[in-house]
Design a protein around this motif. Structure first.
Motif, PDB file in Angstrom:
ATOM      1  N   PRO A  40       5.399  39.167  -3.393  1.00  0.00           N
ATOM      2  CA  PRO A  40       4.477  40.057  -2.668  1.00  0.00           C
ATOM      3  C   PRO A  40       5.169  41.321  -2.176  1.00  0.00           C
ATOM      4  O   PRO A  40       4.597  42.408  -2.199  1.00  0.00           O
ATOM      5  N   PHE A  41       6.426  41.148  -1.778  1.00  0.00           N
ATOM      6  CA  PHE A  41       7.175  42.298  -1.260  1.00  0.00           C
ATOM      7  C   PHE A  41       7.309  43.364  -2.340  1.00  0.00           C
ATOM      8  O   PHE A  41       7.098  44.553  -2.086  1.00  0.00           O
ATOM      9  N   THR A  42       7.643  42.938  -3.553  1.00  0.00           N
ATOM     10  CA  THR A  42       7.836  43.885  -4.651  1.00  0.00           C
ATOM     11  C   THR A  42       6.532  44.606  -4.958  1.00  0.00           C
ATOM     12  O   THR A  42       6.512  45.826  -5.151  1.00  0.00           O
ATOM     13  N   LEU A  43       5.456  43.843  -4.971  1.00  0.00           N
ATOM     14  CA  LEU A  43       4.140  44.438  -5.260  1.00  0.00           C
ATOM     15  C   LEU A  43       3.795  45.520  -4.235  1.00  0.00           C
ATOM     16  O   LEU A  43       3.386  46.622  -4.591  1.00  0.00           O
ATOM     17  N   ILE A  44       4.008  45.171  -2.960  1.00  0.00           N
ATOM     18  CA  ILE A  44       3.654  46.116  -1.900  1.00  0.00           C
ATOM     19  C   ILE A  44       4.571  47.325  -1.944  1.00  0.00           C
ATOM     20  O   ILE A  44       4.141  48.461  -1.739  1.00  0.00           O
ATOM     21  N   LEU A  84       4.906  45.996   4.416  1.00  0.00           N
ATOM     22  CA  LEU A  84       6.309  45.942   3.995  1.00  0.00           C
ATOM     23  C   LEU A  84       7.191  45.414   5.112  1.00  0.00           C
ATOM     24  O   LEU A  84       8.091  44.600   4.892  1.00  0.00           O
ATOM     25  N   ARG A  85       6.934  45.880   6.300  1.00  0.00           N
ATOM     26  CA  ARG A  85       7.716  45.438   7.464  1.00  0.00           C
ATOM     27  C   ARG A  85       7.665  43.932   7.622  1.00  0.00           C
ATOM     28  O   ARG A  85       8.657  43.280   7.884  1.00  0.00           O
ATOM     29  N   SER A  86       6.472  43.389   7.447  1.00  0.00           N
ATOM     30  CA  SER A  86       6.303  41.954   7.697  1.00  0.00           C
ATOM     31  C   SER A  86       6.916  41.108   6.592  1.00  0.00           C
ATOM     32  O   SER A  86       7.219  39.941   6.802  1.00  0.00           O
ATOM     33  N   ALA A  89      11.787  38.501   2.036  1.00  0.00           N
ATOM     34  CA  ALA A  89      12.157  38.905   0.678  1.00  0.00           C
ATOM     35  C   ALA A  89      13.677  38.835   0.493  1.00  0.00           C
ATOM     36  O   ALA A  89      14.162  38.349  -0.527  1.00  0.00           O
ATOM     37  N   ILE A  90      14.424  39.302   1.493  1.00  0.00           N
ATOM     38  CA  ILE A  90      15.895  39.259   1.414  1.00  0.00           C
ATOM     39  C   ILE A  90      16.352  37.803   1.350  1.00  0.00           C
ATOM     40  O   ILE A  90      17.227  37.440   0.551  1.00  0.00           O
TER      41      ILE A  90
END
Lengths: 138, 872
Positions: free
Chosen positions: B228-232, B402-404, B409-410
């Motif tokens: 999801p992180f990459t998508l956003i 992205l913040r959330s 993600a890391i």
């Protein structure tokens, strides 16, 4: 050179004396983490004095290990590069491709994780190193 | 002096020398490429006009899409350094070609200037994306926070110098002279790529640059969607492209209306120079300090907020100062903040697609954004400010997402990069796509026909585990092609599979038994039928079989007659008294098939047998026999930590899982300290099934300082799942206490007098420091709702600097600020912090006294041993 599938990598590892004792579950997990690299004939993989980051398994081809005047040829399913990972020293020899060679890489980090999970690997290495040492210097 | 300069730029010792080649490389290519970009924009406005801008955007977009596709294709085939070199050489060649066209006298052609605008844009994009993929190999996340903004600042300096050259030298040198200078600058940067390759090694070693990983577009897309992180992230940067185009159009339109033709290029050159100087100064001195102070999570809010403010003002009033602010936002903040932010945010993208995502964002999304932007501008040309406002609000929403997701993600990257033995082969095979499963099965059948027996057996085992009925006929046919030991093993595998009692299998084995001449195979088949209750034989024949020299035949007879014939029982007892492992295993198997709990105390002693075969047979017998007698847990659990073989442990856990008795929860968790991966998951599953009634027990273990650390971590993680408020209540005091304990160990480890006899004490103290730190990280990870927190400690101690940096980033973000202030010195191994905590340093005698009274048995042992040694 044919790209190795997960099963191909796992079965290649099974043929090696180091990873042979592992079961299918562990072999597939390990194979999933190992990356493939190709080195052309004559290209250096690493040189003496460099930092050690990987252990290598030869998939296809041939590697030449050179230490001073001595050379050694390694072929398919042979492993090298493990010594410096454990000793945390720099590479003690040069390694270059004698022909176009495909290798699997296992990083230092994964190697250490594996030793914790599979003590039989550590035992194998200890036995191998012990058989080559007549006297342990203090 | 050098030290002062280093501190001014927030560099660590030695970093100035190591980073210099990258800085020179960045400067040279940026002067050439960004200078050409600015020049091409000015020339376009002068020779073609602002009204044709949408068309130029369209053509530029198409060209960049084509180029990006080429890069994506080459990424798995060429080293990153080769890609960068190609981009630099390509740019030099294109500019030289344009120069040639100018010398041919085609200056009046609109097409020429459109072409110039296109290459002016495409070349810097290509070089920029390759450059950052190249430099990313040499720095981890923590170093990137300090250094990448510096490199970006130098790129801005290059941009500024390019702008300055246009501003001051366009008149004297003319366009041809400038293009020649810019080409020369890029050409001079190429040797630095090879210099860096020769002098520096990528963090993953040279081999990591050569990894071959051909991925189909479909697989890339799937991996992108699963993050999801990459998508956003990609959506956000796509949106920023639309916003950038809309902003650029809006201010270009304003500038064109307010300036004479012929002045535009110089005006833009001057502005570019000033804005780039501002970018440079901010990047050099302020970005790294800002991001360290407020964190990546907060710095990413700045640009979307700024754009939103500009467009709110612009919608209300048309004014040149607003257009200038818009230019500052577009040319300044996007590069200073967004570009630098991307370099850090990209750490949250899965490692396997990181470079592809970078290319997609920096060179693919840019033209796609341009295309969409151009299309939107064709429609909303007169309402570009309103469009800009909508886009900036949407950008704000995405950045909040992205913040959330950043921290998770890391951590997910660390998780995917670590080696976890928590997945069974069957799960792994079943998680493949249909196509991959088919390919895998074909590969397995190919290996089955090979000559290497171990591999053939492994293929056989894998195919059985796929539980696919279609394979049965082929697998049965292959049974006869093994050697004798291989055949025995294959029969055992079939016996353990879910096909054991299938009629087609039974029939095949019956035919095999009739044809088979080797006694060992025949006897194994005998036992197979007896074990599965498949084929009763007449009593007199079985009685004779009791004395058979073939173990399988004997075993089958014992199995069939032991309930009715005392002699069979006597033979069974004889198996247990045998010194031969095979016979002992047979005895355990036979008795295990009785499935009686009364037999379990008999199996228990064999759990510590030196042979893994025996321990597994014992554990399997226990697992078959156990029902719900919870007192058996009292027999099994004390032995669990001492079992070396993983398969044996798993079978014992399977036995424990059948017994539902929560009074043994403490014993379960304490015995589970040696469990790993899949075993630990099973233990967690067992404990979680008891529900909230065990909270008290879990709390007791967490607070028990004499309990093994791993048990305490496990108890904490389970407590957090079963009773989150209770866990949160104890977290802060517990972590604080552990941090103080860790500082105690670290300080005294580092301040011991240098004597050979104290090396064991030093090592013990360092091990205890790591243990405490590991426990602290486990607790904080549990608080942050992370599973598998042990990978953080592993990553912290890893030689891989990128992993260490990612682990530090995760720990920093998941730890409450008050606790991180105490934890940070521990992570940096800052021994002086112990004294700042107000804790008293101890001399050797006092230290040993303290350790002697420690709840840890290891501490007490070391202290007593050393005390005795010192007395002597």
């Amino acid at each position: 050179m044919k790209e190795q599938s997960l099963i191909d990598k796992a079965f290649l590892l099974k043929k090696t004396p180091l990873f042979g004792p592992l079961d299918l579950d562990m072999l597939l997990t390990l194979a999933d983490k190992m990356e493939t690299v190709i080195f052309k004939k004559g290209e250096f993989l690493f040189k003496k004095g460099e930092e050690a980051n990987f252990l290598y398994v030869i998939v296809e081809g041939e590697m030449t290990i050179r230490r001073g005047e001595k050379t050694l040829q390694l072929g398919s399913s042979e492993i090298f590069g493990d010594e410096a990972l454990l000793s945390e020293k720099e590479r003690g020899y040069d390694a270059f491709a004698a022909v176009d060679t495909q290798l699997l890489l296992l990083s230092d980090h994964h190697f250490r994780s594996l030793l914790i999970e599979a003590p039989e690997i550590m035992l194998f290495l200890l036995e191998t190193y012990a058989s080559q040492v007549e006297f342990r210097e203090r | 002096m050098r030290e002062k300069v280093r501190r001014l730029f927030n560099l660590n010792p030695g970093e100035d020398r190591k980073t210099a080649p990258f800085l020179i490389l960045a400067f040279l290519w940026s002067v050439g490429s960004f200078g050409t970009l600015t020049l091409s924009e000015g020339m376009f406005l002068e020779h073609v006009g602002a009204c044709r801008l949408p068309l130029s955007y369209l053509l530029t977009a198409i060209s960049t899409i084509v180029l990006s596709t080429i890069f994506l294709t080459l990424l798995g085939r060429l080293a990153i350094s080769s890609l960068l070199a190609c981009a630099l050489i390509g740019a030099t060649a294109l500019y030289s070609f344009f120069l040639f066209l100018l010398f041919q006298g085609h200056t009046s052609s609109e097409t020429l200037w459109i072409f110039f605008k296109i290459i002016g844009w495409v070349a810097p994009v290509a070089i920029n994306v390759c450059f950052w993929a190249f430099i990313d190999q040499y720095y981890d996340l923590q170093a990137a926070k300090r250094l990448f903004c510096l490199v970006n600042a130098v790129i801005c300096l290059g941009d500024a110098c390019g702008g300055a050259l246009i501003s001051f030298a366009l008149g004297p040198l003319g366009i041809k002279g400038l293009i020649f200078l810019f080409s020369l600058s890029i050409g001079c940067s190429i040797p630095f790529v090879f210099l860096i390759l020769r002098r520096r090694r990528p963090l993953g070693g040279m081999a990591s640059e050569r990894v071959v990983e051909k991925r189909s577009i479909g697989k890339l897309a799937l991996e992108t969607i699963s993050s999801p992180f990459t998508l956003i992230l990609m959506l956000f940067y796509f949106l920023m492209q639309l916003l950038a185009i809309t902003t650029e159009y809006s201010y270009m339109d304003t500038f064109a209306a307010s300036h004479e033709v012929g002045e535009l290029a110089e005006f833009l050159g001057t502005i570019a120079m000033l804005v780039s100087l501002g970018n440079m100064l901010f990047g050099l001195f302020f970005y790294s300090r800002t991001v360290t102070k407020i964190g990546v999570n907060n710095i990413i809010l700045i640009v979307p907020l700024f754009f939103a403010l500009i467009f709110v003002s612009w919608v209300c009033k048309e004014a040149l100062p607003i257009a200038l602010f818009a230019l500052i936002a577009r040319e300044g903040m996007v590069y200073t903040f967004d570009d630098n932010n991307l370099l850090l945010l990209i750490s949250g993208v899965p490692l396997k697609i990181k470079n592809q995502v970078r290319i997609a964002i920096e060179s693919f999304f840019e033209p796609i954004g341009m295309l969409f932007g151009a299309s939107l501008l064709f429609v909303f040309q007169t309402h570009s400010k309103v469009l800009g406002l909508l886009l900036s609000i949407l950008g704000l929403v995405l950045v909040l997402f992205l913040r959330s997701h950043y921290l998770k993600a890391i951590f997910h990257n660390l998780l995917s990069h670590s080696l976890r033995f928590d997945k069974k082969a069957i799960e792994r095979l079943q998680s493949l796509s249909k196509k991959e499963q088919k390919e895998t099965e074909s590969a397995l059948f190919l290996h089955l026909k090979g000559s290497h027996e171990t591999i053939k057996l492994l293929s056989y085992e894998s195919l059985l585990k796929t539980e696919n009925h279609k394979h049965l006929p082929r697998l049965l046919h292959e049974l006869g092609r093994f050697s004798i030991p291989g055949r025995l093993r294959a029969i055992e595998l079939v016996s353990e599979s879910l096909f054991a009692k299938e009629s087609v299998v039974v029939e095949h084995l019956e035919r095999m038994k009739k044809r088979e001449s080797h006694p060992q195979v025949k006897s194994a088949l005998h036992f197979y039928f007896a074990k599965h209750g498949l084929k009763p034989t007449d009593g007199s024949a079985l009685l004779k079989d009791l004395d058979s020299e073939h173990l399988g035949v004997k075993g089958a007879a014992i199995l069939s007659l032991k309930a009715t014939v005392p002699m069979a029982r006597a033979h069974l007892e004889a198996l247990f008294e045998s010194k031969i492992d095979r016979e002992l295993i047979m005895g355990l198997k036979i008795l295990g098939l009785e499935k009686s709990e009364e037999n379990i105390p008999r199996f228990i002693p064999y759990l510590k047998h030196p042979s893994n075969g025996v321990t597994r047979a014992a554990a399997e017998a226990i697992s078959l026999s156990v029902n719900n007698d919870s007192t058996l847990l009292g027999l099994i659990l004390p032995r669990l930590p001492k079992i070396r073989d993983s398969q044996t442990r798993l079978l014992c856990l399977a036995a424990c899982e059948k017994i539902k008795d929560s009074t043994y929860v403490q014993d379960l968790i304490l015995s589970g300290c040696a469990l790993r991966g899949y075993e630990r998951k099973i233990l967690e599953r067992i404990v979680l099934s008891f529900g909230g009634e065990i909270t008290f027990h879990l709390l007791a273990i967490v607070k028990n300082e004499s309990a093994p650390i791993r048990s305490r971590s496990l108890a904490a993680s389970l407590l957090a799942k079963l009773n989150p408020p209770e866990f949160r209540a104890i977290l802060h005091p517990l972590v604080k206490k552990e941090i103080e304990r860790a500082h105690f160990y670290l300080y005294h480890a580092k301040t011991l007098p240098e004597e050979q006899s104290l090396s064991i004490l030093e090592n013990t103290l360092l091990v205890k420091t790591d243990e405490s730190l590991g426990f602290i990280i486990d607790l904080l990870g549990t608080y942050g709702s992370f599973e598998e927190t042990d990978i953080l400690m592993g990553a912290l101690k890893s030689k891989n600097r990128k992993m260490r940096a990612d682990a530090l980033e995760t720990i920093e973000k998941m730890t409450p600020p008050a606790l991180f202030t105490l934890l940070k010195p521990l992570l940096e191994e800052n021994t002086s912090f112990y004294l700042k905590l107000g804790l008293a340093p101890l001399n050797l005698a006092a230290l040993l006294d303290t350790l002697e009274h420690s709840p840890s048995a290891a501490d007490r042992l070391i202290a007593n041993t050393l005390k005795m040694g010192l007395v002597q």
